[in-house]
Structures are given as C-alpha cells and as structure tokens.
Write a protein that holds these residues in place. Sequence first.
Motif, PDB file in Angstrom:
ATOM      1  N   MET A  31       0.840  -1.194   0.000  1.00 52.06           N
ATOM      2  CA  MET A  31       0.000   0.000   0.000  1.00 52.06           C
ATOM      3  C   MET A  31       0.878   1.248   0.000  1.00 52.06           C
ATOM      4  O   MET A  31       1.863   1.326   0.738  1.00 52.06           O
ATOM      5  N   THR A  32       0.529   2.218  -0.839  1.00 53.22           N
ATOM      6  CA  THR A  32       1.235   3.492  -0.881  1.00 53.22           C
ATOM      7  C   THR A  32       0.256   4.600  -0.544  1.00 53.22           C
ATOM      8  O   THR A  32      -0.766   4.751  -1.207  1.00 53.22           O
ATOM      9  N   LEU A  33       0.566   5.383   0.479  1.00 54.42           N
ATOM     10  CA  LEU A  33      -0.318   6.453   0.915  1.00 54.42           C
ATOM     11  C   LEU A  33       0.004   7.749   0.185  1.00 54.42           C
ATOM     12  O   LEU A  33       1.140   7.993  -0.211  1.00 54.42           O
ATOM     13  N   ASP A  34      -0.998   8.561   0.046  1.00 53.61           N
ATOM     14  CA  ASP A  34      -0.860   9.882  -0.579  1.00 53.61           C
ATOM     15  C   ASP A  34      -0.051  10.784   0.358  1.00 53.61           C
ATOM     16  O   ASP A  34      -0.470  11.066   1.483  1.00 53.61           O
ATOM     17  N   ARG A  35       1.109  11.252  -0.106  1.00 52.67           N
ATOM     18  CA  ARG A  35       1.978  12.100   0.723  1.00 52.67           C
ATOM     19  C   ARG A  35       1.394  13.480   0.963  1.00 52.67           C
ATOM     20  O   ARG A  35       1.879  14.207   1.825  1.00 52.67           O
ATOM     21  N   THR A  36       0.380  13.873   0.195  1.00 58.82           N
ATOM     22  CA  THR A  36      -0.218  15.196   0.381  1.00 58.82           C
ATOM     23  C   THR A  36      -1.463  15.145   1.268  1.00 58.82           C
ATOM     24  O   THR A  36      -2.027  16.198   1.593  1.00 58.82           O
ATOM     25  N   ALA A  37      -1.892  13.959   1.646  1.00 60.65           N
ATOM     26  CA  ALA A  37      -3.095  13.828   2.481  1.00 60.65           C
ATOM     27  C   ALA A  37      -2.817  14.341   3.885  1.00 60.65           C
ATOM     28  O   ALA A  37      -1.695  14.268   4.389  1.00 60.65           O
ATOM     29  N   THR A  38      -3.853  14.847   4.534  1.00 59.25           N
ATOM     30  CA  THR A  38      -3.703  15.255   5.930  1.00 59.25           C
ATOM     31  C   THR A  38      -3.729  14.030   6.843  1.00 59.25           C
ATOM     32  O   THR A  38      -4.194  12.951   6.452  1.00 59.25           O
TER      33      THR A  38
ATOM     34  N   ALA B 150      -4.760   5.211  13.112  1.00 56.91           N
ATOM     35  CA  ALA B 150      -4.880   5.973  14.356  1.00 56.91           C
ATOM     36  C   ALA B 150      -3.880   5.503  15.401  1.00 56.91           C
ATOM     37  O   ALA B 150      -3.269   6.308  16.108  1.00 56.91           O
ATOM     38  N   ARG B 151      -3.698   4.187  15.505  1.00 57.93           N
ATOM     39  CA  ARG B 151      -2.801   3.697  16.551  1.00 57.93           C
ATOM     40  C   ARG B 151      -1.345   4.046  16.264  1.00 57.93           C
ATOM     41  O   ARG B 151      -0.546   4.202  17.192  1.00 57.93           O
ATOM     42  N   VAL B 152      -0.982   4.174  14.991  1.00 57.64           N
ATOM     43  CA  VAL B 152       0.390   4.572  14.649  1.00 57.64           C
ATOM     44  C   VAL B 152       0.608   6.031  15.024  1.00 57.64           C
ATOM     45  O   VAL B 152       1.619   6.385  15.640  1.00 57.64           O
ATOM     46  N   PHE B 153      -0.339   6.902  14.680  1.00 55.26           N
ATOM     47  CA  PHE B 153      -0.214   8.306  15.046  1.00 55.26           C
ATOM     48  C   PHE B 153      -0.242   8.476  16.563  1.00 55.26           C
ATOM     49  O   PHE B 153       0.511   9.290  17.123  1.00 55.26           O
ATOM     50  N   GLN B 154      -1.085   7.709  17.234  1.00 58.28           N
ATOM     51  CA  GLN B 154      -1.151   7.792  18.689  1.00 58.28           C
ATOM     52  C   GLN B 154       0.176   7.394  19.319  1.00 58.28           C
ATOM     53  O   GLN B 154       0.648   8.032  20.267  1.00 58.28           O
ATOM     54  N   LYS B 155       0.790   6.367  18.804  1.00 61.68           N
ATOM     55  CA  LYS B 155       2.091   5.914  19.307  1.00 61.68           C
ATOM     56  C   LYS B 155       3.127   7.023  19.250  1.00 61.68           C
ATOM     57  O   LYS B 155       3.951   7.173  20.163  1.00 61.68           O
ATOM     58  N   HIS B 156       3.089   7.829  18.184  1.00 60.13           N
ATOM     59  CA  HIS B 156       4.063   8.909  18.006  1.00 60.13           C
ATOM     60  C   HIS B 156       3.542  10.253  18.527  1.00 60.13           C
ATOM     61  O   HIS B 156       4.169  11.283  18.280  1.00 60.13           O
ATOM     62  N   ARG B 157       2.415  10.210  19.234  1.00 65.59           N
ATOM     63  CA  ARG B 157       1.836  11.405  19.855  1.00 65.59           C
ATOM     64  C   ARG B 157       1.542  12.476  18.806  1.00 65.59           C
ATOM     65  O   ARG B 157       1.788  13.659  19.023  1.00 65.59           O
ATOM     66  N   ILE B 158       1.012  12.040  17.685  1.00 68.54           N
ATOM     67  CA  ILE B 158       0.600  12.960  16.626  1.00 68.54           C
ATOM     68  C   ILE B 158      -0.917  13.085  16.663  1.00 68.54           C
ATOM     69  O   ILE B 158      -1.631  12.086  16.570  1.00 68.54           O
TER      70      ILE B 158
ATOM     71  N   GLU C   1      10.877  10.992  11.451  1.00 68.95           N
ATOM     72  CA  GLU C   1      10.932  11.578  10.119  1.00 68.95           C
ATOM     73  C   GLU C   1       9.699  11.161   9.312  1.00 68.95           C
ATOM     74  O   GLU C   1       9.200  10.038   9.478  1.00 68.95           O
ATOM     75  N   PRO C   2       9.219  12.038   8.441  1.00 69.48           N
ATOM     76  CA  PRO C   2       8.032  11.686   7.637  1.00 69.48           C
ATOM     77  C   PRO C   2       8.185  10.380   6.868  1.00 69.48           C
ATOM     78  O   PRO C   2       7.258   9.562   6.841  1.00 69.48           O
ATOM     79  N   ASP C   3       9.347  10.157   6.238  1.00 66.26           N
ATOM     80  CA  ASP C   3       9.529   8.925   5.458  1.00 66.26           C
ATOM     81  C   ASP C   3       9.428   7.693   6.351  1.00 66.26           C
ATOM     82  O   ASP C   3       8.850   6.671   5.956  1.00 66.26           O
ATOM     83  N   ALA C   4      10.006   7.778   7.547  1.00 65.11           N
ATOM     84  CA  ALA C   4       9.952   6.648   8.473  1.00 65.11           C
ATOM     85  C   ALA C   4       8.519   6.398   8.938  1.00 65.11           C
ATOM     86  O   ALA C   4       8.082   5.244   9.074  1.00 65.11           O
ATOM     87  N   LEU C   5       7.770   7.492   9.175  1.00 69.28           N
ATOM     88  CA  LEU C   5       6.388   7.339   9.615  1.00 69.28           C
ATOM     89  C   LEU C   5       5.520   6.763   8.500  1.00 69.28           C
ATOM     90  O   LEU C   5       4.696   5.866   8.743  1.00 69.28           O
TER      91      LEU C   5
ATOM     92  N   ALA D 195       6.572   4.810   6.163  1.00 72.82           N
ATOM     93  CA  ALA D 195       6.959   3.403   6.044  1.00 72.82           C
ATOM     94  C   ALA D 195       6.257   2.559   7.103  1.00 72.82           C
ATOM     95  O   ALA D 195       5.790   1.443   6.829  1.00 72.82           O
ATOM     96  N   GLU D 196       6.171   3.092   8.326  1.00 72.92           N
ATOM     97  CA  GLU D 196       5.497   2.362   9.403  1.00 72.92           C
ATOM     98  C   GLU D 196       4.001   2.245   9.103  1.00 72.92           C
ATOM     99  O   GLU D 196       3.403   1.175   9.305  1.00 72.92           O
ATOM    100  N   LEU D 197       3.407   3.322   8.638  1.00 74.15           N
ATOM    101  CA  LEU D 197       1.987   3.286   8.296  1.00 74.15           C
ATOM    102  C   LEU D 197       1.718   2.269   7.188  1.00 74.15           C
ATOM    103  O   LEU D 197       0.802   1.443   7.285  1.00 74.15           O
ATOM    104  N   GLU D 198       2.505   2.313   6.142  1.00 67.60           N
ATOM    105  CA  GLU D 198       2.271   1.437   4.992  1.00 67.60           C
ATOM    106  C   GLU D 198       2.554  -0.022   5.316  1.00 67.60           C
ATOM    107  O   GLU D 198       1.968  -0.916   4.706  1.00 67.60           O
TER     108      GLU D 198
END
Length: 223
Positions: free
Chosen positions: A1-8, A20-28, A48-52, A54-57
């Motif tokens: 899966m590849t996510l849109d880099r321009t998405a909020t 949600a759980r990935v963002f919660q883990k990083h306190r975003i 870093e955005p690229d690392a995040l 990668a974790e999301l995908e």
Amino acid sequence: MTLDRTATVAQIVTEHAAAARVFQKHRIDFCCGGDVTVAEACRNRPVEPDALFAELEATLPEAGAGDAEDPRALSTPELIGLIVERHHGYLRQALPYLAPLAAKVARVHGEHNPKLAPLLETFTELRAALEPHIDDEERTLFPALVAASSDPAALRGELAGMLEEHRAVGALLERSRSLSDGFTVPEWGCNSYRVLMAELEALETDVLRHVHLENHVLMPRFV
C-alpha cells in the motif's frame, strides 16, 4: 500500500482507521490538530516523515477487516448511533470505574511517584469535561443534527462549541500521557497500578477515535 503524501493526518485516519494507533504511538494529533500533512505533523518531533509513512504502509495491510467499516458510508442518524453506542457507552462505564482506581493508586503510591497526584487531578478534570459533554451532545446537538427544521446558523454555533470542548479534552489527554510517562508501569508497580495505566491508555485511544469521528466525519456534513 502506498499512501498519498499530500493527504492530511485526519484524512489518512478517515481512510484507514488502523492508522490511528500509529499516530497515537508517536503522539501525533489526528483529531483537533489533524488538518496538517504528515510532514507538517513531524516537525519538531523525533520521527521523520519517510519513516512514519513506512510504518503506516507496513501496518495498514495487516489491518485487514479492521478497516472494513467506513463511517463515511453511514447516514447521519447511523453515524450518531455509532458514536453514542460505541463511544458514549464506553465512557459511561470507563469513567466511573477509573475514578476510584486512580484515587487508590495515587493514595498508595503517591510517595513513590509524585506525578500520581497531578495525574489523578487531570483525570478528575477529564471526567468533569467529558460527562456533561456527552450528555449535552445527546440532549441537544445530535437531535438538532437530524432535525429537518434546524437553523443552520445555530447548528454551526453548536458545532463550534463542540470543537472547542474537544480541544480542551485533547489537552487533558496529552497531560495525562505526560504525567503517566506514556502509561508506563515502574518495576515496583502493583497490579492496580498496571490496570490503571492500561485503562488510561485505552481511554485515550477511545476518546481520540471518538473525537476524530465527530470532527472529521460528522462535522464536515454541516460546516
């Protein structure tokens, strides 16, 4: 899966609930502060955005059926019913259960960890904010949202008030996570301490998802 880099951040969570759980883990913040890109959210954070991405995908394909339920496909009455049954119902059980547990842990272990007293105070503030908030939503806001004759200007005012209350709740959740050191349990922590930390983290998870649904799925239908 590849996510849109321009998405909020909020758009990613709306498309893929498991994010949600990935963002919660990083306190975003994907709720009240979710209208930013991942790159913007990572500024001044130790990820870093690229690392995040990668974790999301890597995480999202594993979610499988967890993303099958798309709240955007629900009608407004159905979405409100989901919020009330799943999230309001959870709060009505969790908050009264946690109150004496948090008081007990603060009383017994307060000398070992001076953060427990302010953690109890923060939880008490959070409960005092959430309980009337969900009561008001069920009595006033939600019936107005499904009423055909509702005044649009009045609705916008009610929704703006909801958003401000959500921001206050988000700040209390952030303080709770900080005072609990990320809901960690020290080596000397008893079973009650472990249960409290686990339940506080579960509370954070549920409230964040609850607020996200209201801010980014329900509210845009009217504003």
